[in-house]
Design an enzyme around this catalytic site. Structure first.
Site, PDB file in Angstrom:
ATOM      1  N   GLU A  93      -9.678  10.311 -63.593  1.00  0.00           N
ATOM      2  CA  GLU A  93     -11.126  10.154 -63.647  1.00  0.00           C
ATOM      3  C   GLU A  93     -12.170  11.292 -64.151  1.00  0.00           C
ATOM      4  O   GLU A  93     -11.614  12.404 -64.199  1.00  0.00           O
ATOM      5  CB  GLU A  93     -11.678   9.845 -62.086  1.00  0.00           C
ATOM      6  CG  GLU A  93     -11.429  11.079 -61.316  1.00  0.00           C
ATOM      7  CD  GLU A  93     -11.860  11.117 -59.738  1.00  0.00           C
ATOM      8  OE1 GLU A  93     -11.528   9.893 -59.330  1.00  0.00           O
ATOM      9  OE2 GLU A  93     -11.874  12.190 -59.175  1.00  0.00           O
ATOM     10  N   CYS A 106     -17.887  16.246 -65.873  1.00  0.00           N
ATOM     11  CA  CYS A 106     -16.790  16.755 -64.826  1.00  0.00           C
ATOM     12  C   CYS A 106     -15.574  16.259 -65.124  1.00  0.00           C
ATOM     13  O   CYS A 106     -15.411  15.032 -64.958  1.00  0.00           O
ATOM     14  CB  CYS A 106     -17.282  16.647 -63.363  1.00  0.00           C
ATOM     15  SG  CYS A 106     -15.957  17.324 -62.226  1.00  0.00           S
ATOM     16  N   CYS A 113      -2.766  16.623 -57.902  1.00  0.00           N
ATOM     17  CA  CYS A 113      -2.964  18.125 -58.152  1.00  0.00           C
ATOM     18  C   CYS A 113      -1.698  18.388 -56.775  1.00  0.00           C
ATOM     19  O   CYS A 113      -1.441  17.852 -56.004  1.00  0.00           O
ATOM     20  CB  CYS A 113      -4.133  18.441 -57.423  1.00  0.00           C
ATOM     21  SG  CYS A 113      -4.264  20.354 -57.449  1.00  0.00           S
ATOM     22  N   CYS A 117      -4.559  21.364 -50.995  1.00  0.00           N
ATOM     23  CA  CYS A 117      -5.735  21.505 -50.165  1.00  0.00           C
ATOM     24  C   CYS A 117      -6.026  20.562 -49.124  1.00  0.00           C
ATOM     25  O   CYS A 117      -6.063  19.170 -49.491  1.00  0.00           O
ATOM     26  CB  CYS A 117      -6.905  21.962 -50.877  1.00  0.00           C
ATOM     27  SG  CYS A 117      -6.637  23.201 -52.064  1.00  0.00           S
ATOM     28  N   CYS A 120      -8.767  17.608 -49.241  1.00  0.00           N
ATOM     29  CA  CYS A 120      -9.042  17.021 -50.805  1.00  0.00           C
ATOM     30  C   CYS A 120      -8.106  16.133 -50.895  1.00  0.00           C
ATOM     31  O   CYS A 120      -6.972  15.878 -50.530  1.00  0.00           O
ATOM     32  CB  CYS A 120      -9.009  18.135 -51.558  1.00  0.00           C
ATOM     33  SG  CYS A 120      -8.717  17.352 -53.292  1.00  0.00           S
ATOM     34  N   GLY A 168      -6.996  18.081 -60.189  1.00  0.00           N
ATOM     35  CA  GLY A 168      -6.061  19.172 -60.612  1.00  0.00           C
ATOM     36  C   GLY A 168      -6.662  20.679 -60.680  1.00  0.00           C
ATOM     37  O   GLY A 168      -7.703  20.872 -60.588  1.00  0.00           O
ATOM     38  N   GLU A 169      -5.584  21.320 -60.882  1.00  0.00           N
ATOM     39  CA  GLU A 169      -6.008  22.826 -60.802  1.00  0.00           C
ATOM     40  C   GLU A 169      -5.720  23.272 -62.455  1.00  0.00           C
ATOM     41  O   GLU A 169      -4.591  23.160 -62.752  1.00  0.00           O
ATOM     42  CB  GLU A 169      -4.707  23.782 -59.912  1.00  0.00           C
ATOM     43  CG  GLU A 169      -4.678  25.125 -60.395  1.00  0.00           C
ATOM     44  CD  GLU A 169      -5.823  25.777 -60.407  1.00  0.00           C
ATOM     45  OE1 GLU A 169      -6.586  25.778 -59.485  1.00  0.00           O
ATOM     46  OE2 GLU A 169      -6.129  26.838 -61.135  1.00  0.00           O
ATOM     47  N   SER A 202     -12.338  25.999 -63.558  1.00  0.00           N
ATOM     48  CA  SER A 202     -12.125  26.333 -61.984  1.00  0.00           C
ATOM     49  C   SER A 202     -10.891  26.951 -61.642  1.00  0.00           C
ATOM     50  O   SER A 202      -9.955  26.260 -62.532  1.00  0.00           O
ATOM     51  CB  SER A 202     -12.733  25.326 -61.197  1.00  0.00           C
ATOM     52  OG  SER A 202     -11.890  24.260 -61.066  1.00  0.00           O
ATOM     53  N   SER A 225     -12.336  28.650 -56.536  1.00  0.00           N
ATOM     54  CA  SER A 225     -12.741  27.659 -55.289  1.00  0.00           C
ATOM     55  C   SER A 225     -12.080  28.635 -54.138  1.00  0.00           C
ATOM     56  O   SER A 225     -11.080  28.684 -53.882  1.00  0.00           O
ATOM     57  CB  SER A 225     -11.890  26.773 -55.389  1.00  0.00           C
ATOM     58  OG  SER A 225     -12.453  25.796 -56.459  1.00  0.00           O
ATOM     59  N   LEU A 226     -12.958  29.620 -53.388  1.00  0.00           N
ATOM     60  CA  LEU A 226     -12.721  30.427 -52.408  1.00  0.00           C
ATOM     61  C   LEU A 226     -12.564  29.804 -51.032  1.00  0.00           C
ATOM     62  O   LEU A 226     -11.822  29.726 -50.245  1.00  0.00           O
ATOM     63  CB  LEU A 226     -13.686  31.560 -52.436  1.00  0.00           C
ATOM     64  CG  LEU A 226     -13.172  32.733 -51.684  1.00  0.00           C
ATOM     65  CD1 LEU A 226     -12.059  33.282 -52.497  1.00  0.00           C
ATOM     66  CD2 LEU A 226     -14.113  33.832 -51.474  1.00  0.00           C
ATOM     67  N   HIS A 227     -13.614  28.932 -50.656  1.00  0.00           N
ATOM     68  CA  HIS A 227     -13.705  28.177 -49.507  1.00  0.00           C
ATOM     69  C   HIS A 227     -13.576  28.951 -48.164  1.00  0.00           C
ATOM     70  O   HIS A 227     -13.990  28.340 -47.229  1.00  0.00           O
ATOM     71  CB  HIS A 227     -12.760  27.095 -49.538  1.00  0.00           C
ATOM     72  CG  HIS A 227     -12.681  26.083 -50.693  1.00  0.00           C
ATOM     73  ND1 HIS A 227     -14.059  25.827 -51.335  1.00  0.00           N
ATOM     74  CD2 HIS A 227     -11.721  25.547 -51.414  1.00  0.00           C
ATOM     75  CE1 HIS A 227     -13.625  24.869 -52.087  1.00  0.00           C
ATOM     76  NE2 HIS A 227     -12.470  24.626 -52.457  1.00  0.00           N
ATOM     77  N   ASN A 304     -17.945  16.109 -49.046  1.00  0.00           N
ATOM     78  CA  ASN A 304     -18.336  14.902 -49.257  1.00  0.00           C
ATOM     79  C   ASN A 304     -17.225  14.085 -48.478  1.00  0.00           C
ATOM     80  O   ASN A 304     -15.914  14.016 -48.941  1.00  0.00           O
ATOM     81  CB  ASN A 304     -18.177  14.213 -50.774  1.00  0.00           C
ATOM     82  CG  ASN A 304     -18.519  12.751 -50.738  1.00  0.00           C
ATOM     83  OD1 ASN A 304     -19.029  12.113 -49.775  1.00  0.00           O
ATOM     84  ND2 ASN A 304     -18.496  12.057 -51.891  1.00  0.00           N
ATOM     85  N   CYS A 347     -13.505  14.474 -54.461  1.00  0.00           N
ATOM     86  CA  CYS A 347     -12.179  14.676 -55.592  1.00  0.00           C
ATOM     87  C   CYS A 347     -11.098  13.686 -55.402  1.00  0.00           C
ATOM     88  O   CYS A 347     -10.484  13.880 -54.345  1.00  0.00           O
ATOM     89  CB  CYS A 347     -11.729  16.003 -55.600  1.00  0.00           C
ATOM     90  SG  CYS A 347     -10.860  16.662 -56.498  1.00  0.00           S
TER      91      CYS A 347
HETATM   92  S1  SF4 Z   1      -9.373  20.997 -54.011  1.00  0.00           S
HETATM   93 FE1  SF4 Z   1      -8.862  21.121 -56.076  1.00  0.00          FE
HETATM   94  S2  SF4 Z   1      -6.856  22.523 -55.945  1.00  0.00           S
HETATM   95 FE2  SF4 Z   1      -7.352  21.779 -54.083  1.00  0.00          FE
HETATM   96  S3  SF4 Z   1      -6.002  19.868 -53.956  1.00  0.00           S
HETATM   97 FE3  SF4 Z   1      -8.022  19.212 -54.285  1.00  0.00          FE
HETATM   98  S4  SF4 Z   1      -8.037  19.427 -56.521  1.00  0.00           S
HETATM   99 FE4  SF4 Z   1      -6.278  20.538 -56.004  1.00  0.00          FE
END
Ligand code: SF4
Length: 354
Positions: A93, A106, A113, A117, A120, A168-169, A202, A225-227, A304, A347
């Site tokens: 997407e 985006c 991925c 995480c 996600c 994805g990363e 990112s 992406s620290l979080h 979200n 995501c």
């Molecule tokens: S937040 Fe980003 S890096 Fe983490 S699983 Fe989702 S898509 Fe992958």
């Protein structure tokens, strides 16, 4: 992987590929002009190329890569999410967002991925495969064409920004992503001609890849992406933290910032009762100040929530207090506007629905 495509190749490689097909080398430039300059992959419209050559070149260098499955529009049409199907049925997407002063797409760099995480949607499905350079570039070309053709309300416009924040990363698909950045930013006809400074790559913090990126001589914005600022929580929230700790990630980010002179964007998905406590805001501010100094900028992302998920967004007063505390530490902090909430913009959610 998909068949080879024009956008996978550099200008030199395109000339070689065209010659190998028995065509004159200048056909490479003609093709590139159509694809990157006119934003078209429709060979029939390339009337400056003889019909016989067109068919051959199209078959070998412009295979269809991404077919739109559906568009979902929201924000009165200013946000358009597109679900694409690749040649092998893989779903991915991209989201095009038009603002008064810019238009940002985006894009995805992988299908699925592998970073797992837990909050996600994409992470829950695991990694299906890397996207090819051309599959990445084609998402941008399509967005640029949609803007130019006035498909997004507001009349014809220009795509100005690209963020690698879809599925994805990006740095786990390193070479293809870097090649895609070149195709996106090289001037027409070698690329789409966007400015490197308008492209954001990112990462969850793959330290060796950040160091490699530092040596590429690019001017793209790095987003980390620290979080959360503490290793204890980050080990579970962003599992790759078990390999590279917060301080190592921030040091690598500082190296990038110093080399490029660019501020690093620190992405922080604010999750209710998980990472939104005042003390975490203070710790975040302190650590960023210590490691990144004036190079840090925090981008808070109201989570979200995915349906049925235990993860939820923080209440607004908690969010405001978090912002205030980070700023108090001398670190700029803004809240990302949540475009596309009504179209399942968490995501990966769209592709996961199929
Ligand atoms: S937040 Fe980003 S890096 Fe983490 S699983 Fe989702 S898509 Fe992958």
């Amino acid at each position: 992987m998909p068949p080879r495509h024009l956008a996978d190749l550099s200008a030199d490689e395109r000339r070689v590929a065209v010659t190998e097909l028995g065509e004159k080398p200048f056909r490479a430039k003609q093709l590139a002009h159509h694809y990157f300059g006119r934003l078209t992959a429709d060979v029939e419209s390339m009337t400056d190329i003889p019909a016989a050559s067109r068919a051959r070149l199209a078959e070998k260098l412009l295979p269809p890569l991404l077919t739109p499955v559906r568009h979902l529009d929201t924000d009165k049409g200013a946000t358009r999410k597109t679900l694409w199907r690749a040649h092998d049925g893989t779903l991915l997407e991209s989201v095009l967002m038009r603002y008064p002063d810019r238009a940002t797409v985006c894009i995805s760099s992988q299908a699925g991925c592998g970073m797992a995480c837990p909050f996600c949607a994409t992470g829950q499905g695991g990694l299906q495969r890397n996207l090819s350079t051309a599959e990445i570039v084609d998402q941008v070309r399509s967005a640029a064409a949609m803007m130019r053709d006035g498909e997004i309300p507001g009349g014809p416009g220009r795509l100005s920004n690209v963020v690698f924040m879809g599925m994805g990363e990006p740095l786990a698909n390193y070479r293809r992503v870097i090649d895609a950045v070149h195709r996106i930013c090289d001037p027409v006809p070698n690329g789409l001609g966007l400015s490197q400074r308008s492209v954001t790559v990112s990462t969850v913090g793959l330290v060796p890849a950040i160091r490699k990126l530092t040596e590429e001589g690019l001017q793209v914005t790095l987003a980390v992406s620290l979080h959360t600022p503490d290793d204890e929580l980050r080990d579970t929230l962003v599992p790759v933290n078990n390999r590279w700790k917060v301080s190592e990630v921030l040091q690598a980010a500082r190296g990038y910032a110093e080399r490029t002179g660019r501020r690093v964007s620190i992405e922080y998905a604010l999750i209710r009762d998980v990472n939104d406590q005042p003390w975490r805001a203070d710790l975040l501010g302190r650590k960023l100040h210590q490691h990144l100094g004036q190079y840090a900028h925090v981008n808070l992302i109201p989570l979200n929530p995915t349906p049925g998920s235990e993860w939820d967004a923080s209440p607004k007063p908690v969010e405001r207090e978090f912002v205030r505390r980070v700023r108090e530490a001398g670190v700029p902090c803004t809240v990302r506007d949540t475009r596309g909430q009504e179209i399942a913009a968490a995501c990966g959610q769209l592709a996961a629905e199929g």
